[in-house]
Write a protein that holds these residues in place. Structure first.
Motif, PDB file in Angstrom:
ATOM      1  N   LEU A 270       0.839  -1.202   0.000  1.00 58.04           N
ATOM      2  CA  LEU A 270       0.000   0.000   0.000  1.00 58.04           C
ATOM      3  C   LEU A 270       0.874   1.252   0.000  1.00 58.04           C
ATOM      4  O   LEU A 270       0.570   2.227  -0.706  1.00 58.04           O
ATOM      5  CB  LEU A 270      -0.922  -0.008   1.218  1.00 58.04           C
ATOM      6  CG  LEU A 270      -1.851   1.193   1.362  1.00 58.04           C
ATOM      7  CD1 LEU A 270      -2.882   1.198   0.241  1.00 58.04           C
ATOM      8  CD2 LEU A 270      -2.542   1.163   2.718  1.00 58.04           C
ATOM      9  N   ALA A 271       1.958   1.239   0.763  1.00 55.24           N
ATOM     10  CA  ALA A 271       2.856   2.389   0.814  1.00 55.24           C
ATOM     11  C   ALA A 271       3.493   2.651  -0.548  1.00 55.24           C
ATOM     12  O   ALA A 271       3.598   3.798  -0.983  1.00 55.24           O
ATOM     13  CB  ALA A 271       3.931   2.171   1.877  1.00 55.24           C
ATOM     14  N   VAL A 272       3.912   1.596  -1.234  1.00 60.32           N
ATOM     15  CA  VAL A 272       4.518   1.765  -2.558  1.00 60.32           C
ATOM     16  C   VAL A 272       3.479   2.274  -3.556  1.00 60.32           C
ATOM     17  O   VAL A 272       3.750   3.184  -4.348  1.00 60.32           O
ATOM     18  CB  VAL A 272       5.156   0.436  -3.040  1.00 60.32           C
ATOM     19  CG1 VAL A 272       5.527   0.508  -4.511  1.00 60.32           C
ATOM     20  CG2 VAL A 272       6.361   0.104  -2.203  1.00 60.32           C
ATOM     21  N   VAL A 273       2.278   1.709  -3.519  1.00 60.20           N
ATOM     22  CA  VAL A 273       1.225   2.139  -4.447  1.00 60.20           C
ATOM     23  C   VAL A 273       0.879   3.603  -4.207  1.00 60.20           C
ATOM     24  O   VAL A 273       0.753   4.393  -5.159  1.00 60.20           O
ATOM     25  CB  VAL A 273      -0.018   1.233  -4.310  1.00 60.20           C
ATOM     26  CG1 VAL A 273      -1.210   1.825  -5.026  1.00 60.20           C
ATOM     27  CG2 VAL A 273       0.288  -0.146  -4.866  1.00 60.20           C
ATOM     28  N   LEU A 274       0.728   3.994  -2.953  1.00 60.29           N
ATOM     29  CA  LEU A 274       0.418   5.392  -2.658  1.00 60.29           C
ATOM     30  C   LEU A 274       1.599   6.304  -2.976  1.00 60.29           C
ATOM     31  O   LEU A 274       1.404   7.416  -3.466  1.00 60.29           O
ATOM     32  CB  LEU A 274       0.007   5.557  -1.197  1.00 60.29           C
ATOM     33  CG  LEU A 274      -1.378   5.043  -0.834  1.00 60.29           C
ATOM     34  CD1 LEU A 274      -1.639   5.234   0.650  1.00 60.29           C
ATOM     35  CD2 LEU A 274      -2.446   5.749  -1.642  1.00 60.29           C
ATOM     36  N   GLY A 275       2.794   5.837  -2.695  1.00 64.52           N
ATOM     37  CA  GLY A 275       3.974   6.653  -2.957  1.00 64.52           C
ATOM     38  C   GLY A 275       4.191   6.923  -4.436  1.00 64.52           C
ATOM     39  O   GLY A 275       4.676   7.981  -4.813  1.00 64.52           O
ATOM     40  N   VAL A 276       3.839   5.976  -5.279  1.00 64.33           N
ATOM     41  CA  VAL A 276       4.005   6.148  -6.721  1.00 64.33           C
ATOM     42  C   VAL A 276       2.703   6.622  -7.365  1.00 64.33           C
ATOM     43  O   VAL A 276       2.703   7.498  -8.230  1.00 64.33           O
ATOM     44  CB  VAL A 276       4.480   4.829  -7.379  1.00 64.33           C
ATOM     45  CG1 VAL A 276       4.501   4.937  -8.884  1.00 64.33           C
ATOM     46  CG2 VAL A 276       5.847   4.447  -6.850  1.00 64.33           C
ATOM     47  N   GLY A 277       1.594   6.064  -6.921  1.00 58.50           N
ATOM     48  CA  GLY A 277       0.314   6.343  -7.567  1.00 58.50           C
ATOM     49  C   GLY A 277      -0.241   7.718  -7.282  1.00 58.50           C
ATOM     50  O   GLY A 277      -0.811   8.356  -8.174  1.00 58.50           O
ATOM     51  N   LEU A 278      -0.096   8.201  -6.066  1.00 58.63           N
ATOM     52  CA  LEU A 278      -0.677   9.494  -5.721  1.00 58.63           C
ATOM     53  C   LEU A 278      -0.041  10.642  -6.504  1.00 58.63           C
ATOM     54  O   LEU A 278      -0.764  11.441  -7.104  1.00 58.63           O
ATOM     55  CB  LEU A 278      -0.576   9.727  -4.214  1.00 58.63           C
ATOM     56  CG  LEU A 278      -1.330  10.918  -3.665  1.00 58.63           C
ATOM     57  CD1 LEU A 278      -2.825  10.763  -3.938  1.00 58.63           C
ATOM     58  CD2 LEU A 278      -1.097  11.052  -2.175  1.00 58.63           C
ATOM     59  N   PRO A 279       1.304  10.746  -6.568  1.00 60.66           N
ATOM     60  CA  PRO A 279       1.870  11.817  -7.397  1.00 60.66           C
ATOM     61  C   PRO A 279       1.515  11.667  -8.878  1.00 60.66           C
ATOM     62  O   PRO A 279       1.278  12.662  -9.569  1.00 60.66           O
ATOM     63  CB  PRO A 279       3.383  11.678  -7.189  1.00 60.66           C
ATOM     64  CG  PRO A 279       3.530  10.960  -5.915  1.00 60.66           C
ATOM     65  CD  PRO A 279       2.346  10.068  -5.799  1.00 60.66           C
ATOM     66  N   THR A 280       1.455  10.438  -9.356  1.00 56.88           N
ATOM     67  CA  THR A 280       1.075  10.224 -10.751  1.00 56.88           C
ATOM     68  C   THR A 280      -0.359  10.667 -10.997  1.00 56.88           C
ATOM     69  O   THR A 280      -0.656  11.331 -12.004  1.00 56.88           O
ATOM     70  CB  THR A 280       1.236   8.730 -11.116  1.00 56.88           C
ATOM     71  OG1 THR A 280       2.567   8.325 -10.817  1.00 56.88           O
ATOM     72  CG2 THR A 280       0.939   8.482 -12.577  1.00 56.88           C
ATOM     73  N   PHE A 281      -1.263  10.336 -10.092  1.00 61.20           N
ATOM     74  CA  PHE A 281      -2.657  10.739 -10.220  1.00 61.20           C
ATOM     75  C   PHE A 281      -2.792  12.263 -10.203  1.00 61.20           C
ATOM     76  O   PHE A 281      -3.515  12.847 -11.022  1.00 61.20           O
ATOM     77  CB  PHE A 281      -3.489  10.121  -9.089  1.00 61.20           C
ATOM     78  CG  PHE A 281      -4.905  10.608  -9.047  1.00 61.20           C
ATOM     79  CD1 PHE A 281      -5.826  10.191  -9.991  1.00 61.20           C
ATOM     80  CD2 PHE A 281      -5.314  11.502  -8.070  1.00 61.20           C
ATOM     81  CE1 PHE A 281      -7.122  10.637  -9.966  1.00 61.20           C
ATOM     82  CE2 PHE A 281      -6.610  11.961  -8.035  1.00 61.20           C
ATOM     83  CZ  PHE A 281      -7.525  11.535  -8.983  1.00 61.20           C
ATOM     84  N   VAL A 282      -2.076  12.922  -9.295  1.00 65.91           N
ATOM     85  CA  VAL A 282      -2.136  14.381  -9.219  1.00 65.91           C
ATOM     86  C   VAL A 282      -1.594  14.997 -10.499  1.00 65.91           C
ATOM     87  O   VAL A 282      -2.181  15.939 -11.051  1.00 65.91           O
ATOM     88  CB  VAL A 282      -1.352  14.885  -7.980  1.00 65.91           C
ATOM     89  CG1 VAL A 282      -1.179  16.383  -8.009  1.00 65.91           C
ATOM     90  CG2 VAL A 282      -2.059  14.466  -6.704  1.00 65.91           C
ATOM     91  N   TRP A 283      -0.475  14.467 -11.007  1.00 69.20           N
ATOM     92  CA  TRP A 283       0.110  15.001 -12.231  1.00 69.20           C
ATOM     93  C   TRP A 283      -0.852  14.836 -13.416  1.00 69.20           C
ATOM     94  O   TRP A 283      -1.039  15.762 -14.203  1.00 69.20           O
ATOM     95  CB  TRP A 283       1.432  14.294 -12.510  1.00 69.20           C
ATOM     96  CG  TRP A 283       2.136  14.806 -13.722  1.00 69.20           C
ATOM     97  CD1 TRP A 283       2.808  15.972 -13.861  1.00 69.20           C
ATOM     98  CD2 TRP A 283       2.206  14.161 -14.997  1.00 69.20           C
ATOM     99  NE1 TRP A 283       3.306  16.098 -15.123  1.00 69.20           N
ATOM    100  CE2 TRP A 283       2.953  14.999 -15.843  1.00 69.20           C
ATOM    101  CE3 TRP A 283       1.718  12.966 -15.491  1.00 69.20           C
ATOM    102  CZ2 TRP A 283       3.213  14.665 -17.156  1.00 69.20           C
ATOM    103  CZ3 TRP A 283       1.991  12.642 -16.805  1.00 69.20           C
ATOM    104  CH2 TRP A 283       2.721  13.481 -17.626  1.00 69.20           C
ATOM    105  N   LEU A 284      -1.452  13.649 -13.552  1.00 70.83           N
ATOM    106  CA  LEU A 284      -2.387  13.418 -14.651  1.00 70.83           C
ATOM    107  C   LEU A 284      -3.614  14.315 -14.538  1.00 70.83           C
ATOM    108  O   LEU A 284      -4.128  14.819 -15.547  1.00 70.83           O
ATOM    109  CB  LEU A 284      -2.800  11.949 -14.691  1.00 70.83           C
ATOM    110  CG  LEU A 284      -1.715  10.965 -15.144  1.00 70.83           C
ATOM    111  CD1 LEU A 284      -2.197   9.533 -14.986  1.00 70.83           C
ATOM    112  CD2 LEU A 284      -1.315  11.244 -16.576  1.00 70.83           C
TER     113      LEU A 284
END
Length: 139
Positions: free
Chosen positions: A83-97
Motif C-alpha cells: 500500500l505504501a509503494v502504491v500510494l507513494g508512486v500512484g498518488l503523485p502520478t494521479f495528481v500530475w495526470l
C-alpha cells in the motif's frame, strides 16, 4: 501592512538576540605548549612472534572450516508495504495526470475562443474591404 511590519521587526529582533547570545571568542586562550611524550615503540629485535601458535590456528582452520551462515529466505511483501509503494508512486502520478488534464481542457477552450475571435476578425475585415470597394466605385 502592519502585519508585515510586525513580522519583520520580530524577525530582526530574534536574529539580533541569537547573534548576540552566541558571540564568543573564535580562539581559546593560549596557555602554553603541551608536549606529549610519545610512547617508545619497540624495535624490531624487541618484537617477539609466536609462530607455533599461528601454525596451530592455521591447521585448525583447515580441519574445521567455518560454517557458512544460513541466509534467511526473503519474506513476501506485506499489505502495508505494498500500500505504501502504491500510494507513494500512484498518488503523485494521479495528481500530475489530473493537473495535465485540466490544463489540456483549458488550452482547448482558449484555442476555441481564439478561433472564434479570428473568424470574427476575418469577417469584419472582409466587410470593411467590401464597403471600401463599394465607396470607391460610388465616388
Amino acid at each position: 501592512m502592519a502585519f508585515r511590519t510586525l513580522g519583520l521587526c520580530l524577525l530582526f529582533l530574534s536574529i539580533s538576540v541569537v547573534a548576540h547570545a552566541n558571540r564568543s571568542p573564535a580562539v581559546e586562550d593560549f596557555v602554553g605548549i603541551e608536549i606529549d611524550q610519545p610512547e617508545a615503540t619497540p624495535h624490531a629485535s624487541d618484537t617477539l612472534f609466536n609462530l607455533e601458535q599461528d601454525m596451530t590456528k592455521l591447521e585448525e582452520s583447515r580441519t574445521n572450516p567455518p560454517k557458512p551462515e544460513l541466509v534467511e529466505p526473503s519474506k513476501p511483501w506485506s499489505a502495508f508495504s505494498m500500500l505504501a509503494v502504491v500510494l507513494g508512486v500512484g498518488l503523485p502520478t494521479f495528481v500530475w495526470l489530473t493537473i495535465m488534464g485540466h490544463l489540456r481542457k483549458k488550452a482547448t477552450l482558449e484555442s476555441a475562443s481564439n478561433l472564434e475571435v479570428l473568424e470574427k476578425y476575418r469577417k469584419e475585415r472582409e466587410l470593411a474591404k467590401q464597403s471600401e470597394e463599394s465607396t470607391r466605385k460610388a465616388s
